[in-house]
Design a protein around this motif. Sequence first.
Motif, short mmCIF file in Angstrom:
data_model
loop_
_atom_site.label_atom_id
_atom_site.label_comp_id
_atom_site.label_asym_id
_atom_site.label_seq_id
_atom_site.Cartn_x
_atom_site.Cartn_y
_atom_site.Cartn_z
N VAL A 4 -0.19 0.71 5.58
CA VAL A 4 0.62 1.48 4.64
C VAL A 4 2.06 1.00 4.72
O VAL A 4 2.64 0.90 5.80
CB VAL A 4 0.54 2.99 4.95
CG1 VAL A 4 1.53 3.76 4.09
CG2 VAL A 4 -0.88 3.50 4.71
N ASP A 5 2.64 0.68 3.56
CA ASP A 5 4.02 0.18 3.52
C ASP A 5 5.03 1.24 3.10
O ASP A 5 6.19 1.19 3.50
CB ASP A 5 4.11 -1.00 2.54
CG ASP A 5 3.22 -2.15 2.95
OD1 ASP A 5 3.51 -2.78 3.98
OD2 ASP A 5 2.22 -2.42 2.25
N CYS A 6 4.60 2.18 2.27
CA CYS A 6 5.53 3.16 1.74
C CYS A 6 4.80 4.49 1.54
O CYS A 6 3.59 4.51 1.30
CB CYS A 6 6.12 2.67 0.41
SG CYS A 6 7.41 3.74 -0.29
N ILE B 225 -2.94 2.32 -4.14
CA ILE B 225 -2.59 3.73 -4.02
C ILE B 225 -3.61 4.46 -3.17
O ILE B 225 -4.83 4.30 -3.34
CB ILE B 225 -2.52 4.40 -5.42
CG1 ILE B 225 -1.55 3.63 -6.33
CG2 ILE B 225 -2.09 5.86 -5.28
CD1 ILE B 225 -0.12 3.67 -5.89
N THR C 270 0.86 -1.19 0.00
CA THR C 270 0.00 0.00 0.00
C THR C 270 0.89 1.23 0.00
O THR C 270 1.77 1.38 0.86
CB THR C 270 -0.93 0.02 1.22
OG1 THR C 270 -1.78 -1.14 1.17
CG2 THR C 270 -1.79 1.27 1.22
N LEU C 271 0.67 2.12 -0.97
CA LEU C 271 1.45 3.33 -1.12
C LEU C 271 0.57 4.53 -0.79
O LEU C 271 -0.54 4.68 -1.32
CB LEU C 271 1.97 3.45 -2.56
CG LEU C 271 2.70 4.76 -2.90
CD1 LEU C 271 4.05 4.80 -2.18
CD2 LEU C 271 2.89 4.89 -4.41
N VAL D 101 0.40 8.43 -1.24
CA VAL D 101 0.98 9.54 -1.99
C VAL D 101 0.52 10.84 -1.32
O VAL D 101 -0.69 11.07 -1.18
CB VAL D 101 0.54 9.50 -3.46
CG1 VAL D 101 1.13 10.69 -4.23
CG2 VAL D 101 0.96 8.19 -4.11
N VAL E 175 0.16 -3.06 -6.02
CA VAL E 175 0.40 -1.86 -5.23
C VAL E 175 -0.89 -1.04 -5.21
O VAL E 175 -1.38 -0.60 -6.25
CB VAL E 175 1.56 -1.02 -5.81
CG1 VAL E 175 1.76 0.24 -4.97
CG2 VAL E 175 2.84 -1.84 -5.85
N SER F 219 7.56 1.09 -9.71
CA SER F 219 7.33 -0.14 -8.96
C SER F 219 8.62 -0.63 -8.29
O SER F 219 8.62 -1.03 -7.13
CB SER F 219 6.79 -1.22 -9.90
OG SER F 219 6.62 -2.44 -9.22
N HIS G 245 7.94 3.62 8.52
CA HIS G 245 7.51 3.46 7.14
C HIS G 245 8.62 3.88 6.19
O HIS G 245 9.37 4.82 6.46
CB HIS G 245 6.26 4.28 6.85
CG HIS G 245 5.02 3.76 7.53
ND1 HIS G 245 4.79 3.93 8.87
CD2 HIS G 245 3.96 3.07 7.04
CE1 HIS G 245 3.64 3.37 9.20
NE2 HIS G 245 3.11 2.85 8.10
N ILE H 263 9.51 1.57 -5.25
CA ILE H 263 8.70 1.29 -4.06
C ILE H 263 9.23 0.07 -3.34
O ILE H 263 9.42 0.07 -2.12
CB ILE H 263 7.22 1.11 -4.47
CG1 ILE H 263 6.64 2.42 -4.99
CG2 ILE H 263 6.41 0.61 -3.27
CD1 ILE H 263 5.25 2.26 -5.58
N LEU I 281 5.03 8.18 -0.59
CA LEU I 281 5.64 9.00 -1.63
C LEU I 281 5.30 10.45 -1.32
O LEU I 281 4.13 10.86 -1.37
CB LEU I 281 5.10 8.61 -3.01
CG LEU I 281 5.60 9.47 -4.18
CD1 LEU I 281 7.12 9.29 -4.36
CD2 LEU I 281 4.86 9.12 -5.47
#
Length: 490
Positions: A67-69, A50, A23-24, A26, A48, A144, A107, A147, A71
């Motif tokens: 949430v993993d990352c 968003i 899960t990204l 933004v 992924v 990708s 994170h 991430i 942006l």
Amino acid sequence: MPVPIPQQRGDAAAEASHGADLTLLVIEDDPAGTFTVPELPAAAGTRVRIRTARNLTEAGRLLTDDVDCILLDLALPTGSETRASGDAAGADGLATLQHVLRIAPRHAVLALTAEDDAELAAAAVRVGAQDYLFRDELDGRLFSRAIRYAVERKRADVAQRRLTESTLRAQENARLERGLLPTPLLEGSDLRFAAHYRPGRSRALLGGDFYDTVRTPDGTVHVMIGDVCGHGPDEAALGVELRIAWRALTLAGLCGDELLSTLQQVLEHERESEEIFATLCTVDIAPDGRSAGLCLAGHPAPLIARDGRTAHLLPHEDGGPALGLLPHSALPRALRAGDTPWPRRQVELGGNWSLMLYTDGLIEGRVGPAGTQRLGQDGMVEMINRQLAEGLTGEDLLTAAVTEVRELNGGELTDDVAVLLLDRDEEDASHRTEEDASHRTEEDVRHRPEEDASHRTPDGDRGRSIPRPRPGSASPTAPVGAANAQRPPL
């Protein structure tokens, strides 16, 4: 108002694995709508998802456990959140990044910036971002890969931090446990000392076994060894408490029943349950070194070798119960009735002797082809006599004994092991006494104030000089593990 730090799962982003959905989040504010997230190709079955936040306040609400990352667009306007947090000591983009790193410490974070802001992108990595991306060069495959790289790098960083913290904690625990081991107080004694200590717990320095040795001002050497049932950290802590209590009580002049009765009271106050008990053996060696008083509280009897003869066990028929087995409230009644819970047996040692005290970890290891029998006290006596015949002494003897017990057991011992060795050589003791007396006489002559008028009394006679402390002379004692602790006959 500041964005509240959301509750986070334990290292959520760091626990992502290959093949799992990511899960990204933004965080960007693009009124013109020129920024779009590229379509991400499915790789190795990974998808992924968003989420988009227009400001930090909204990001705080969307920053959930899954949430993993993150942006983060470094062009995001600096709002009241970052100004209130005091992160304005730099560019606006870095201030925003620092705020995000603070509310999402576990994170992975990717920094997004324009291609002509390479210095800002590099600064973002220095501040704490895992990587950066240029807005104009985004494509699905690069995005990708970035991430996944950020998530894995964060996981590696977290693992390294955990390892470092674990190492520092282990070093601190080791220093603490090593500091709790006793330092024998034998200054002025003609006895030699050696010890071997081996806790049963893996990666530990301290177990439920405990020992100590002190010399009181009257010249008596007091020796103690004990064993708290069990060998975990709680038992180790209780053993340290009993050892320190024994030393304080001994230096205060207590011995025999009075000392053991007080120790039992300490045990009853400090133990976690009424099932906890401790065995104890105390030996009080007379100033001349030729006799001793022995008290046993459920503990194995010491081993003695006199003048190089065959070693054997001291009498143990008069031993009393382990500390904690008999309620402390019953002890005064027993003493008033003339019933001594822990009789003190007088033992003649002689001029040359060696005395070995040990805990049951040394004698309860298994032996035999099938490992169904215990070594026992008889087996230990036979083993020690055999090693004496081979010429082993001091610490070498103790190390060889513990090593052989381990080999007979077929592996590591599960119980704690403590072994002490005290020995005395009468001829060597007399020689040391003569040397000390000669040294003191020479020093008195050297520092006699015959030519110093400041030492004269008002009537012209010379006043008595105040003796100065002699510089640290070689002590006949040796610390645990010292080479000079190896003295015959044992």
